[in-house]
Structure formats: C-alpha cells, structure tokens
Design a protein around this motif. Structure first.
Motif, PDB file in Angstrom:
ATOM      1  N   LEU A 141       0.695  -1.156  -0.141  1.00 39.40           N
ATOM      2  CA  LEU A 141       0.018  -0.094  -0.058  1.00 39.40           C
ATOM      3  C   LEU A 141       0.913   1.247  -0.010  1.00 39.40           C
ATOM      4  N   SER A 142       1.980   1.159   0.278  1.00 37.05           N
ATOM      5  CA  SER A 142       2.847   2.335   0.324  1.00 37.05           C
ATOM      6  C   SER A 142       3.100   2.675  -1.344  1.00 37.05           C
ATOM      7  N   GLU A 143       2.860   4.037  -1.565  1.00 38.55           N
ATOM      8  CA  GLU A 143       2.928   4.153  -3.144  1.00 38.55           C
ATOM      9  C   GLU A 143       4.151   4.932  -3.481  1.00 38.55           C
ATOM     10  N   SER A 144       5.153   5.108  -2.907  1.00 37.72           N
ATOM     11  CA  SER A 144       6.142   5.906  -3.262  1.00 37.72           C
ATOM     12  C   SER A 144       7.486   5.525  -2.250  1.00 37.72           C
ATOM     13  N   ALA A 145       8.729   5.904  -2.652  1.00 39.88           N
ATOM     14  CA  ALA A 145       9.892   5.637  -1.727  1.00 39.88           C
ATOM     15  C   ALA A 145       9.678   6.437  -0.369  1.00 39.88           C
ATOM     16  N   GLY A 146       9.167   7.805  -0.713  1.00 46.30           N
ATOM     17  CA  GLY A 146       8.952   8.616   0.543  1.00 46.30           C
ATOM     18  C   GLY A 146       7.987   7.852   1.285  1.00 46.30           C
ATOM     19  N   GLU A 147       6.960   7.372   0.992  1.00 51.36           N
ATOM     20  CA  GLU A 147       6.020   6.790   1.852  1.00 51.36           C
ATOM     21  C   GLU A 147       6.580   5.643   2.670  1.00 51.36           C
ATOM     22  N   SER A 148       7.374   4.782   1.686  1.00 55.60           N
ATOM     23  CA  SER A 148       8.224   3.572   2.388  1.00 55.60           C
ATOM     24  C   SER A 148       9.153   3.946   3.360  1.00 55.60           C
ATOM     25  N   LEU A 149      10.028   4.959   3.103  1.00 55.90           N
ATOM     26  CA  LEU A 149      10.713   5.544   4.147  1.00 55.90           C
ATOM     27  C   LEU A 149      10.080   6.161   5.280  1.00 55.90           C
ATOM     28  N   SER A 150       9.064   6.679   5.096  1.00 57.78           N
ATOM     29  CA  SER A 150       8.254   7.374   6.033  1.00 57.78           C
ATOM     30  C   SER A 150       7.974   6.317   7.380  1.00 57.78           C
ATOM     31  N   ARG A 151       7.442   4.893   6.643  1.00 57.40           N
ATOM     32  CA  ARG A 151       6.748   4.307   7.462  1.00 57.40           C
ATOM     33  C   ARG A 151       8.076   3.458   8.351  1.00 57.40           C
ATOM     34  N   VAL A 152       9.364   3.471   7.652  1.00 54.53           N
ATOM     35  CA  VAL A 152      10.533   2.792   8.407  1.00 54.53           C
ATOM     36  C   VAL A 152      10.933   3.941   9.527  1.00 54.53           C
TER      37      VAL A 152
END
Length: 401
Positions: A281-292
């Motif tokens: 469901l993460s739609e971008s690198a920025g969203e993925s890095l945010s979750r981390v």
C-alpha cells in the motif's frame, strides 16, 4: 504521495559510439581528441557522451547510461543486484554507485574503475568550460530522495569521475558451497535469468535493444539483505505494490521461495524482517521511508491509504492513526514542481486544492501533519512533528504490519 522515477522524465543522455566511417577512417581518434579538449566524455571504451548531457542528468540516468555502455562494451553481460533492480525500473533510495554484473572468473569479485572521463583534460576546467550551458534546476531534490549534483563545483567534478563496474562471482544455488558453485560455473551453470528491453522507458534513447538480468526474485533475495533496512523496504514495497516498470510481478509467496538461495543466517534474518515489514500500500519511496522512520522512532504504525468523504469529493490520505484522529501526508516536490505537465493545472492551483482538501479534513475533526524528504533525512524533525500532532508511541516494538 510522490512519483516513481519511471514516471519522471529526466535528462536524456545520448550515447556516442566510435565507429568505422564510410571513408575507411575511424571516429575513435576524433572522439579521443574531443575528450582531451573537454568537448565530450569517455563513458566506457568506445562509448562517449556529451558533457552537458552527463552533467544535466540525474544520478539514476547516469547509472543507466553507464549500464548501457557496459552492455555495448562486453559480450552478453549478466547484470545483477542494484543494477538489475534499476533496469527493472524499481524505485531505489539512491542511484547505484557502480554497474554490477556477474563474472565467471573464480575469486573475480572486484571493482573496475573507469578511465578518466575527461581524458587528459582537467575536470575543473571542463566544468568551467561548460558551466554556463548547464541548467540550474537540478540543484534541487529529486523525488527518490537523492539530489541532482550541481552543474559546477565539487559535485560536478565528482560526477566526472565516472561510474565504475563491480564484478561479482555467481550467486550460489541452494545447498551448494562456494567451491561447488565454481565447479558448476566452469561447467556452464547460470542462475535463473530473464531478458529485458533496455528501452522499456520512453525517455531512454540508448542504442541497445536487450539485456540479461538475473531473475527478479533472485535479485531481490541477493540484494535486499545487503541493503540498509530502509532501502530494502523501499524496494520490496515497490515490487509488492506492482511499481515495477518492466512489468514483472511478484507476491510474498513468490519472494519467499527464494529464501533457499540465501546462505547466511544473518542475511536470511534481514531478508525475513524486511519482507515482513513490506507493504504494497505504500505508493512511493517517500511513503516507504516514512513508515520505516515512524517505526524506528517508536511511534504506532499508521493505517495506509485511508479514504474520507469530504462532501462531493473523497480524500485518500497517505497515513492515518485512527486512535488519535491524526492524518499524515508525505509531501514530495514533483506534484508541485511539475504540476502543469503532470495534471494540466498550475502550481498555484495544486497548492490551493491541497489547502482546501486539508481544511476539509480538519473540519471533520482530524489533525493533519505533513513532512518532507528533509524531515526524513533528519529523524529528529519528523519526531517533533509527529509528537506535536499527537501521534502515540507504539505499545511494543514490532516489525509486523
């Protein structure tokens, strides 16, 4: 949300090959002289690029150009690791620092540094010679979290050092030792591979038709455990979310079956942890890095991509903490900097729509917190924003979703 690099057209890099001319002469000597005069750059043996093309291109495009030049320069190379991921068009947190491919030579893992791109010319002089021709808009953040190097100064000189080639021994098959693998390779063994069109992206003009890469599942199992955790999650989120420009699709089950190719318990643990944390469901690198980052800071994990009805419209938000009524939004720059090209509306209109959308969310009693790439690079800044918005800490640390 931000955009996948495959959706963002970076600068074009034309590859210039040295060829035999109709009069029987060869263009190699002329190109060599042009390199020494600071007019073109030597990318690989027999492959050249224009100085302005190179300096105006974002880092991932330079890496792909070097990969294409390597394809022209070697007989049927097999690309692996981060280079294979880049060829698939998978979002990476940063451009690979080398073109990575397999070698049949025993103990052949090594770094091959390219010849000076500027030949006998001084790189600083080349920068000064071409500086006033360069576009300045690359002195900004791109949407995968990296920065375009400036046209001049130390960053420009660093860009003229070129991109090396890193050779790796063949990956070990399941239940096989390194000596056994070397014997298999001498007998003709090759790991599972697939063929890609190097021109699958419209903006890629290289005079190269196809290339060989290892099977994407194998590439991920061989690469992700060796990456920083955040970088690995970014890659797995993109793959599981179908953001692979080459069109190859994989599921959790499809990825898990490659575990037997991971021989180190330490790497296997890192692989399983990254795979468990991945979320399509993460739609971008920025969203993925945010979750981390949210997880590393000890905050409760948010629900992703939640929709709210706002009168006649529906707002889908990046992150939502239902227990405290907080909405989180990651702001990449592309939707603002290239608003007219991407959506047909002006930057001002995009900003106005974002304001109205946020006002409507607040009117529903929700609190809205926004952050940018800069906040992700400085976790303390992100932590301050989340605390101020009232995002709760996790009750216990876990990598589960």
């Amino acid at each position: 949300m931000d955009l996948h690099p495959a959706q963002v057209k970076p600068a074009r890099i034309e590859l210039i090959r040295s060829l035999e001319l109709p009069d029987g002469s060869h263009s190699g000597l002329r190109l060599k002289n042009e390199v020494n005069a600071g007019e073109v750059l030597r990318l690989r043996r027999g492959v050249y690029v224009r100085v302005s093309d190179w300096l105006n291109a974002p880092p991932w495009e330079r890496h792909l150009a070097a990969t294409a030049a390597t394809q022209l320069n070697r007989a049927a190379p097999i690309f692996c690791r981060e280079t294979a991921l880049a060829l698939h068009g998978i979002n990476l947190l940063g451009a690979p620092q080398a073109v990575q491919l397999r070698t049949d030579h025993q103990g052949g893992t090594r770094l091959l540094r390219p010849s000076p791109m500027t030949g006998s010319a001084d790189p600083t002089a080349v920068i000064q010679q071409h500086g006033n021709r360069h576009r300045n808009h690359h002195q900004q953040q791109d949407d995968d979290g990296a920065h375009f190097p400036a046209a001049g100064g130390a960053a420009g000189v660093a860009a003229l050092r070129g991109i090396p080639t890193r050779l790796h021994e063949h990956v070990r098959p399941p239940r096989t030792s390194r000596p056994e693998t070397r014997r298999l390779v001498r007998g003709g063994f090759e790991a599972p591979q697939q063929e890609l069109e190097m021109g699958f992206r419209d903006h890629w003009p290289a005079d190269v038709a196809h290339c060989l890469v290892e099977d994407l599942g194998l590439v991920l199992a061989d690469t992700v455990p060796r990456m920083e955790e955040a970088a690995g999650v970014v890659v797995l989120d993109a793959v599981l979310g179908g953001r692979v420009a080459s069109g190859v699709a994989l599921t959790w089950a499809g990825l898990s079956r490659w575990e037997s190719w991971i021989h180190s318990q330490r790497l296997l643990t890192r692989w399983r942890r990254a795979l468990q944390f991945a979320d399509p469901l993460s739609e971008s690198a920025g969203e993925s890095l945010s979750r981390v980052r949210i997880h590393e800071l000890g905050f409760e994990q948010p629900v992703l991509q939640v929709s709210f009805e706002l009168g006649s419209t529906v707002a889908r938000v990046d992150f939502y903490w239902p227990g405290c009524g907080v909405v989180g939004e990651f702001d990449g720059k592309v939707k603002y900097l290239r608003a007219d090209e991407l959506s047909g509306v002006s930057v001002e209109e995009v900003v106005w729509r974002e304001k109205l959308r946020e006002d409507a969310l607040r009117a529903r009693g929700l609190r809205v917190v926004r952050w940018t790439w800069e906040d992700l690079r400085r976790p303390g800044a992100l932590e301050a924003r989340l605390r101020a918005a009232g995002v709760p800490l996790a009750t216990k640390k876990s990598h589960g979703k």
